[in-house]
Design a protein around this motif. Sequence first.
Motif, PDB file in Angstrom:
ATOM      1  N   LEU A  58       0.826  -1.200   0.000  1.00  0.00           N
ATOM      2  CA  LEU A  58       0.000   0.000   0.000  1.00  0.00           C
ATOM      3  C   LEU A  58       0.865   1.256   0.000  1.00  0.00           C
ATOM      4  O   LEU A  58       0.618   2.191  -0.769  1.00  0.00           O
ATOM      5  CB  LEU A  58      -0.948   0.008   1.200  1.00  0.00           C
ATOM      6  N   VAL A  59       1.891   1.275   0.835  1.00  0.00           N
ATOM      7  CA  VAL A  59       2.791   2.429   0.882  1.00  0.00           C
ATOM      8  C   VAL A  59       3.494   2.603  -0.459  1.00  0.00           C
ATOM      9  O   VAL A  59       3.608   3.720  -0.976  1.00  0.00           O
ATOM     10  CB  VAL A  59       3.813   2.287   2.036  1.00  0.00           C
ATOM     11  N   GLN A  60       3.941   1.522  -1.053  1.00  0.00           N
ATOM     12  CA  GLN A  60       4.595   1.583  -2.365  1.00  0.00           C
ATOM     13  C   GLN A  60       3.624   2.116  -3.418  1.00  0.00           C
ATOM     14  O   GLN A  60       3.991   2.946  -4.254  1.00  0.00           O
ATOM     15  CB  GLN A  60       5.118   0.208  -2.764  1.00  0.00           C
ATOM     16  N   MET A  61       2.379   1.643  -3.386  1.00  0.00           N
ATOM     17  CA  MET A  61       1.375   2.093  -4.346  1.00  0.00           C
ATOM     18  C   MET A  61       1.100   3.581  -4.187  1.00  0.00           C
ATOM     19  O   MET A  61       1.016   4.321  -5.159  1.00  0.00           O
ATOM     20  CB  MET A  61       0.078   1.287  -4.174  1.00  0.00           C
ATOM     21  N   LEU A  62       0.992   4.047  -2.935  1.00  0.00           N
ATOM     22  CA  LEU A  62       0.753   5.473  -2.693  1.00  0.00           C
ATOM     23  C   LEU A  62       1.926   6.310  -3.192  1.00  0.00           C
ATOM     24  O   LEU A  62       1.724   7.367  -3.800  1.00  0.00           O
ATOM     25  CB  LEU A  62       0.504   5.730  -1.210  1.00  0.00           C
ATOM     26  N   ASP A  63       3.140   5.853  -2.954  1.00  0.00           N
ATOM     27  CA  ASP A  63       4.324   6.570  -3.431  1.00  0.00           C
ATOM     28  C   ASP A  63       4.324   6.662  -4.956  1.00  0.00           C
ATOM     29  O   ASP A  63       4.542   7.732  -5.526  1.00  0.00           O
ATOM     30  CB  ASP A  63       5.591   5.871  -2.926  1.00  0.00           C
ATOM     31  N   THR A  64       4.057   5.562  -5.615  1.00  0.00           N
ATOM     32  CA  THR A  64       4.006   5.540  -7.070  1.00  0.00           C
ATOM     33  C   THR A  64       2.912   6.472  -7.578  1.00  0.00           C
ATOM     34  O   THR A  64       3.122   7.259  -8.507  1.00  0.00           O
ATOM     35  CB  THR A  64       3.765   4.107  -7.582  1.00  0.00           C
ATOM     36  N   ALA A  65       1.732   6.396  -6.957  1.00  0.00           N
ATOM     37  CA  ALA A  65       0.603   7.221  -7.379  1.00  0.00           C
ATOM     38  C   ALA A  65       0.920   8.703  -7.222  1.00  0.00           C
ATOM     39  O   ALA A  65       0.637   9.505  -8.124  1.00  0.00           O
ATOM     40  CB  ALA A  65      -0.645   6.853  -6.583  1.00  0.00           C
ATOM     41  N   LEU A  66       1.505   9.074  -6.101  1.00  0.00           N
ATOM     42  CA  LEU A  66       1.824  10.487  -5.873  1.00  0.00           C
ATOM     43  C   LEU A  66       2.834  11.000  -6.889  1.00  0.00           C
ATOM     44  O   LEU A  66       2.772  12.157  -7.308  1.00  0.00           O
ATOM     45  CB  LEU A  66       2.332  10.697  -4.453  1.00  0.00           C
ATOM     46  N   ASN A  67       3.745  10.152  -7.300  1.00  0.00           N
ATOM     47  CA  ASN A  67       4.731  10.551  -8.299  1.00  0.00           C
ATOM     48  C   ASN A  67       4.128  10.656  -9.697  1.00  0.00           C
ATOM     49  O   ASN A  67       4.728  11.272 -10.573  1.00  0.00           O
ATOM     50  CB  ASN A  67       5.921   9.589  -8.304  1.00  0.00           C
ATOM     51  N   MET A  68       2.970  10.058  -9.907  1.00  0.00           N
ATOM     52  CA  MET A  68       2.321  10.096 -11.215  1.00  0.00           C
ATOM     53  C   MET A  68       1.308  11.223 -11.338  1.00  0.00           C
ATOM     54  O   MET A  68       0.859  11.530 -12.435  1.00  0.00           O
ATOM     55  CB  MET A  68       1.640   8.752 -11.501  1.00  0.00           C
ATOM     56  N   VAL A  69       0.919  11.830 -10.235  1.00  0.00           N
ATOM     57  CA  VAL A  69      -0.055  12.923 -10.280  1.00  0.00           C
ATOM     58  C   VAL A  69       0.538  14.051 -11.104  1.00  0.00           C
ATOM     59  O   VAL A  69       1.681  14.438 -10.928  1.00  0.00           O
ATOM     60  CB  VAL A  69      -0.404  13.409  -8.859  1.00  0.00           C
ATOM     61  N   GLY A  70      -0.257  14.546 -11.999  1.00  0.00           N
ATOM     62  CA  GLY A  70       0.195  15.632 -12.875  1.00  0.00           C
ATOM     63  C   GLY A  70       0.459  15.105 -14.272  1.00  0.00           C
ATOM     64  O   GLY A  70      -0.476  14.885 -15.027  1.00  0.00           O
ATOM     65  N   PRO A  71       1.738  14.837 -14.590  1.00  0.00           N
ATOM     66  CA  PRO A  71       2.064  14.491 -15.976  1.00  0.00           C
ATOM     67  C   PRO A  71       1.508  13.149 -16.437  1.00  0.00           C
ATOM     68  O   PRO A  71       1.256  12.963 -17.621  1.00  0.00           O
ATOM     69  CB  PRO A  71       3.596  14.476 -15.995  1.00  0.00           C
ATOM     70  N   ASP A  72       1.318  12.206 -15.526  1.00  0.00           N
ATOM     71  CA  ASP A  72       0.875  10.860 -15.904  1.00  0.00           C
ATOM     72  C   ASP A  72      -0.496  10.528 -15.326  1.00  0.00           C
ATOM     73  O   ASP A  72      -0.788   9.364 -15.047  1.00  0.00           O
ATOM     74  CB  ASP A  72       1.902   9.827 -15.421  1.00  0.00           C
ATOM     75  N   ILE A  73      -1.356  11.524 -15.174  1.00  0.00           N
ATOM     76  CA  ILE A  73      -2.644  11.304 -14.499  1.00  0.00           C
ATOM     77  C   ILE A  73      -3.535  10.306 -15.245  1.00  0.00           C
ATOM     78  O   ILE A  73      -4.223   9.506 -14.614  1.00  0.00           O
ATOM     79  CB  ILE A  73      -3.378  12.643 -14.235  1.00  0.00           C
TER      80      ILE A  73
END
Length: 91
Positions: A6-21
């Motif tokens: 879950l923590v890994q998924m949240l980290d990945t998701a936060l890094n994708m917000v914006g350019p890779d939405i």
Amino acid sequence: MHAAYLVQMLDTALNMVGPDIELLTEIMLELGAKHVRYGVKADMFPVMGEAIIIALRSSLKDGFTEPVEEAWKETFDALSTDMIKGMAGAR
């Protein structure tokens, strides 16, 4: 094990917000569909969201300000909304 994922998924998701939405949305829809097989129900998401907030508040202490809390709630709401849509499409 699931907590680490879950923590890994949240980290990945936060890094994708914006350019890779768009890609993030697609990933969350697929993740939601996958969670149907695990017996996850839509009404479980608010409980998980609150648990995340409690854990962050405990970990960040004074760093967990009201704006930080609101940002996390908004982010979790958006991610869980896409997962719930994915779950509905998988049924």
